[in-house]
Scaffold this motif. Structure first.
Motif, PDB file in Angstrom:
ATOM      1  N   LYS A  85      33.460  21.264  18.167  1.00 28.65           N
ATOM      2  CA  LYS A  85      33.031  22.505  17.526  1.00 28.65           C
ATOM      3  C   LYS A  85      34.245  23.331  17.091  1.00 28.65           C
ATOM      4  O   LYS A  85      34.258  23.886  15.991  1.00 28.65           O
ATOM      5  CB  LYS A  85      32.158  23.301  18.500  1.00 28.65           C
ATOM      6  CG  LYS A  85      31.452  24.470  17.891  1.00 28.65           C
ATOM      7  CD  LYS A  85      30.523  25.106  18.916  1.00 28.65           C
ATOM      8  CE  LYS A  85      29.756  26.242  18.319  1.00 28.65           C
ATOM      9  NZ  LYS A  85      28.842  26.861  19.274  1.00 28.65           N
ATOM     10  N   GLN A  86      35.269  23.395  17.935  1.00 33.22           N
ATOM     11  CA  GLN A  86      36.492  24.126  17.590  1.00 33.22           C
ATOM     12  C   GLN A  86      37.183  23.502  16.386  1.00 33.22           C
ATOM     13  O   GLN A  86      37.645  24.201  15.489  1.00 33.22           O
ATOM     14  CB  GLN A  86      37.468  24.133  18.775  1.00 33.22           C
ATOM     15  CG  GLN A  86      37.311  25.293  19.688  1.00 33.22           C
ATOM     16  CD  GLN A  86      38.424  25.311  20.725  1.00 33.22           C
ATOM     17  OE1 GLN A  86      39.038  24.279  21.022  1.00 33.22           O
ATOM     18  NE2 GLN A  86      38.679  26.474  21.284  1.00 33.22           N
ATOM     19  N   SER A  87      37.275  22.175  16.369  1.00 32.11           N
ATOM     20  CA  SER A  87      37.959  21.511  15.255  1.00 32.11           C
ATOM     21  C   SER A  87      37.191  21.699  13.943  1.00 32.11           C
ATOM     22  O   SER A  87      37.793  21.859  12.886  1.00 32.11           O
ATOM     23  CB  SER A  87      38.174  20.024  15.550  1.00 32.11           C
ATOM     24  OG  SER A  87      36.932  19.352  15.577  1.00 32.11           O
ATOM     25  N   ARG A  88      35.877  21.714  13.989  1.00 35.90           N
ATOM     26  CA  ARG A  88      35.082  21.960  12.783  1.00 35.90           C
ATOM     27  C   ARG A  88      35.283  23.382  12.280  1.00 35.90           C
ATOM     28  O   ARG A  88      35.346  23.608  11.087  1.00 35.90           O
ATOM     29  CB  ARG A  88      33.599  21.710  13.050  1.00 35.90           C
ATOM     30  CG  ARG A  88      33.248  20.258  13.123  1.00 35.90           C
ATOM     31  CD  ARG A  88      31.757  20.076  13.233  1.00 35.90           C
ATOM     32  NE  ARG A  88      31.425  18.665  13.287  1.00 35.90           N
ATOM     33  CZ  ARG A  88      30.211  18.203  13.473  1.00 35.90           C
ATOM     34  NH1 ARG A  88      29.201  19.051  13.628  1.00 35.90           N
ATOM     35  NH2 ARG A  88      29.993  16.929  13.501  1.00 35.90           N
ATOM     36  N   ARG A  89      35.390  24.320  13.184  1.00 37.32           N
ATOM     37  CA  ARG A  89      35.627  25.719  12.779  1.00 37.32           C
ATOM     38  C   ARG A  89      36.999  25.880  12.144  1.00 37.32           C
ATOM     39  O   ARG A  89      37.144  26.577  11.160  1.00 37.32           O
ATOM     40  CB  ARG A  89      35.531  26.654  13.993  1.00 37.32           C
ATOM     41  CG  ARG A  89      34.143  27.013  14.375  1.00 37.32           C
ATOM     42  CD  ARG A  89      34.139  28.064  15.451  1.00 37.32           C
ATOM     43  NE  ARG A  89      32.807  28.276  15.989  1.00 37.32           N
ATOM     44  CZ  ARG A  89      32.558  28.915  17.107  1.00 37.32           C
ATOM     45  NH1 ARG A  89      33.547  29.393  17.843  1.00 37.32           N
ATOM     46  NH2 ARG A  89      31.326  29.075  17.501  1.00 37.32           N
ATOM     47  N   SER A  90      37.986  25.218  12.717  1.00 37.82           N
ATOM     48  CA  SER A  90      39.346  25.362  12.186  1.00 37.82           C
ATOM     49  C   SER A  90      39.476  24.712  10.799  1.00 37.82           C
ATOM     50  O   SER A  90      40.225  25.175   9.963  1.00 37.82           O
ATOM     51  CB  SER A  90      40.376  24.767  13.149  1.00 37.82           C
ATOM     52  OG  SER A  90      40.192  23.372  13.265  1.00 37.82           O
ATOM     53  N   ARG A  91      38.726  23.639  10.555  1.00 35.69           N
ATOM     54  CA  ARG A  91      38.738  23.000   9.237  1.00 35.69           C
ATOM     55  C   ARG A  91      37.959  23.819   8.210  1.00 35.69           C
ATOM     56  O   ARG A  91      38.312  23.835   7.046  1.00 35.69           O
ATOM     57  CB  ARG A  91      38.132  21.604   9.313  1.00 35.69           C
ATOM     58  CG  ARG A  91      39.078  20.584   9.869  1.00 35.69           C
ATOM     59  CD  ARG A  91      38.516  19.202   9.672  1.00 35.69           C
ATOM     60  NE  ARG A  91      38.612  18.505  10.941  1.00 35.69           N
ATOM     61  CZ  ARG A  91      37.868  17.504  11.314  1.00 35.69           C
ATOM     62  NH1 ARG A  91      36.923  17.065  10.512  1.00 35.69           N
ATOM     63  NH2 ARG A  91      38.052  16.910  12.451  1.00 35.69           N
ATOM     64  N   ALA A  92      36.911  24.480   8.625  1.00 34.48           N
ATOM     65  CA  ALA A  92      36.043  25.208   7.706  1.00 34.48           C
ATOM     66  C   ALA A  92      36.717  26.496   7.219  1.00 34.48           C
ATOM     67  O   ALA A  92      36.522  26.902   6.090  1.00 34.48           O
ATOM     68  CB  ALA A  92      34.733  25.538   8.352  1.00 34.48           C
ATOM     69  N   VAL A  93      37.517  27.128   8.066  1.00 35.28           N
ATOM     70  CA  VAL A  93      38.165  28.390   7.703  1.00 35.28           C
ATOM     71  C   VAL A  93      39.569  28.076   7.187  1.00 35.28           C
ATOM     72  O   VAL A  93      40.416  27.587   7.926  1.00 35.28           O
ATOM     73  CB  VAL A  93      38.246  29.330   8.925  1.00 35.28           C
ATOM     74  CG1 VAL A  93      38.944  30.619   8.548  1.00 35.28           C
ATOM     75  CG2 VAL A  93      36.866  29.593   9.476  1.00 35.28           C
ATOM     76  N   PRO A  94      39.856  28.367   5.906  1.00 35.26           N
ATOM     77  CA  PRO A  94      41.207  28.044   5.365  1.00 35.26           C
ATOM     78  C   PRO A  94      42.247  29.025   5.795  1.00 35.26           C
ATOM     79  O   PRO A  94      42.151  30.101   6.105  1.00 35.26           O
ATOM     80  CB  PRO A  94      41.017  28.082   3.850  1.00 35.26           C
ATOM     81  CG  PRO A  94      39.674  28.640   3.580  1.00 35.26           C
ATOM     82  CD  PRO A  94      38.939  28.734   4.860  1.00 35.26           C
TER      83      PRO A  94
END
Length: 94
Positions: A85-94
Motif C-alpha cells: 500500500k505504501q509503495s502504491r501511494r509513493s508511485r501515485a503521488v509525483p
C-alpha cells in the motif's frame, strides 16, 4: 333491507369482538412465561455451566495454538500489505 343487513353485520362484529380481550390476556401471560429469561436460565443452569466449562477448556488449551498460528501467518501478511500500500501511494503521488 339495508337496516337488516346493517344490524346483522353489527351483530357479527360484536360476536367477533366477544372474548377477544380474554384471549389477548391469555396469550400475553403465555408469552410472558415462555420469554422469561430468569426462569429459562434457572431451568437450563446445568447445561449453561457445562457449555461454559467446555468453552473455557477450549480457550484455555486450544486457543493459544490457534492464536500463535494466526500471529505467525497474519502478521507477515499485514506487514506485506502495508508495504504494498505504501509503495502504491509513493508511485501515485509525483
Amino acid at each position: 333491507m339495508k337496516n337488516e343487513e346493517k344490524r346483522s353485520i353489527e351483530q357479527e362484529i360484536e360476536r367477533a369482538r366477544d372474548g377477544v380481550s380474554d384471549r389477548i390476556d391469555e396469550l400475553d401471560s403465555k408469552l410472558r412465561k415462555q420469554l422469561d429469561v430468569k426462569s429459562a436460565a434457572s431451568e437450563h443452569a446445568p447445561q449453561l455451566m457445562a457449555g461454559g466449562a467446555v468453552v473455557g477448556f477450549l480457550v484455555g488449551f486450544g486457543f493459544p495454538k490457534t492464536l500463535k498460528r494466526l500471529i505467525q501467518v497474519g502478521v507477515p501478511l499485514v506487514v506485506l500489505a502495508y508495504k504494498v500500500k505504501q509503495s502504491r501511494r509513493s508511485r501515485a503521488v509525483p
